[in-house]
Design an enzyme around this catalytic site. Structure first.
Site, PDB file in Angstrom:
ATOM      1  N   HIS A 117      38.381  81.950  33.024  1.00  0.00           N
ATOM      2  CA  HIS A 117      38.835  81.297  31.787  1.00  0.00           C
ATOM      3  C   HIS A 117      40.335  81.463  31.387  1.00  0.00           C
ATOM      4  CE1 HIS A 117      34.568  82.590  30.426  1.00  0.00           C
ATOM      5  NE2 HIS A 117      34.667  81.375  30.246  1.00  0.00           N
ATOM      6  N   CYS A 161      36.181  89.217  26.241  1.00  0.00           N
ATOM      7  CA  CYS A 161      34.756  89.099  26.592  1.00  0.00           C
ATOM      8  C   CYS A 161      33.897  89.641  25.580  1.00  0.00           C
ATOM      9  CB  CYS A 161      34.271  88.875  27.933  1.00  0.00           C
ATOM     10  SG  CYS A 161      35.455  88.614  29.067  1.00  0.00           S
TER      11      CYS A 161
HETATM   12  C1  CIR Z   1      30.560  84.350  33.257  1.00  0.00           C
HETATM   13  O1  CIR Z   1      30.744  84.019  34.242  1.00  0.00           O
HETATM   14  O2  CIR Z   1      30.326  83.688  32.139  1.00  0.00           O
HETATM   15  C2  CIR Z   1      30.314  85.952  32.905  1.00  0.00           C
HETATM   16  N1  CIR Z   1      29.866  86.681  34.128  1.00  0.00           N
HETATM   17  C3  CIR Z   1      31.774  86.541  32.631  1.00  0.00           C
HETATM   18  C4  CIR Z   1      32.295  85.985  31.024  1.00  0.00           C
HETATM   19  C5  CIR Z   1      33.700  86.442  30.850  1.00  0.00           C
HETATM   20  N2  CIR Z   1      33.932  85.872  29.530  1.00  0.00           N
HETATM   21  C6  CIR Z   1      35.220  85.581  29.068  1.00  0.00           C
HETATM   22  O3  CIR Z   1      36.156  85.868  29.956  1.00  0.00           O
HETATM   23  N3  CIR Z   1      35.489  85.270  27.907  1.00  0.00           N
END
Ligand code: CIR
Length: 260
Positions: free
Chosen positions: A168, A255
């Site tokens: 991201h 996140c």
């Molecule tokens: C994913 O791959 O969607 C999750 N394992 C990690 C999400 C991390 N989210 C973020 O950086 N906002």
């Protein structure tokens, strides 16, 4: 005057479920340990609350292994919230699970209807604009649909690009205050932060870039001592939280909450 980009009264978090072992990851560097993740998550919530904020703690969702990463399901702005449309198919259903809570908190809740995709992790809200990084999870149509919604609320949105191989946009940057951004060198090199004051994370500590400014605190992942020292020298009040388990799933400080 409060600054709505980092002064908040509330946050939403969701406790990790035992299905976290099935969470998405770009590369397998080990299975996350639920007990360790729960302990770090509790420290995270405690830090948010220590600033005087109310934290709405949602229960675990076994059916959605990545649901602890609530940031990707919505964008919270002063005038309303926008429900996202995650580009990861296994995460689409998390949005409906978040919607009722946001409807309780906001008078206006809008949604990205598609066909585009967009995840909250690709969105950095600063005082002057909303930066959205196109990535493997966020496409041009998703960005365009969000731009239309937020323009109704007086925000201008600028499309930028998340570096290749980075999950991201905010994996590599975070807002520190009204004019300051913490970033990896590789993201800053793309030129997307022209006009901002940019602090670089230390060489070899790229994973420290996903931090959050939350009221008086900067929450950052532990084990990045040179970046922590630099932020301390710059006058920020840094709290270090273990991120070893979330890191196995490409997750970090931002996140784990929605902040508003
Ligand atoms: C994913 O791959 O969607 C999750 N394992 C990690 C999400 C991390 N989210 C973020 O950086 N906002």
């Amino acid at each position: 005057m409060t600054n709505p980009t980092y002064e908040f009264t509330r946050a939403i978090t969701r406790r990790p479920a035992s299905s976290i072992t099935d969470g998405l990851r770009a590369e397998d560097i080990g299975t996350p340990d639920l007990d360790k993740m729960l302990a770090a998550h509790a420290d995270y919530v405690t830090a948010l609350k220590s600033t005087g904020a109310e934290v709405i703690e949602l229960p675990p969702l076994e059916a959605f292994p990545d649901a602890v990463f609530v940031e990707d399901t919505a964008l919270c702005l002063p005038k309303g919230a926008v429900l996202m449309r995650p580009g990861a198919p296994s995460r689409l259903g998390e949005v409906a699970e978040m919607a009722p809570t946001l409807l309780q908190c906001y008078d206006e809740v809008r949604e990205i209807k598609g066909p585009g995709f967009i995840e909250g992790g690709d969105i950095l809200v600063t005082e002057r604009e909303i930066l959205v990084g196109r990535s493997a999870r966020t496409d041009a149509a998703g960005v365009a649909e969000l731009a239309e919604i937020v323009s109704d609320w007086g925000h201008s949105l600028r499309e930028v690009f998340t570096p290749e191989g980075v999950l991201h946009f905010k994996t590599d940057c975070s807002l520190m205050d009204g004019e300051t951004i913490l970033s990896t060198k590789r993201l800053d090199a793309s030129g997307c932060f022209e006009g901002y004051r940019v602090l670089h994370v230390a060489e070899g500590e790229e994973a420290a870039a996903n931090a959050i400014r939350y009221n008086n605190l900067v929450l950052m992942a532990a084990d990045f001592p040179r970046t922590a020292e630099m932020l301390d020298r710059e006058g920020f009040e840094v709290v270090q939280i273990s991120n070893t388990e979330c890191a196995k799933l490409d997750g970090g400080m931002s996140c784990l909450s929605l902040r508003f």
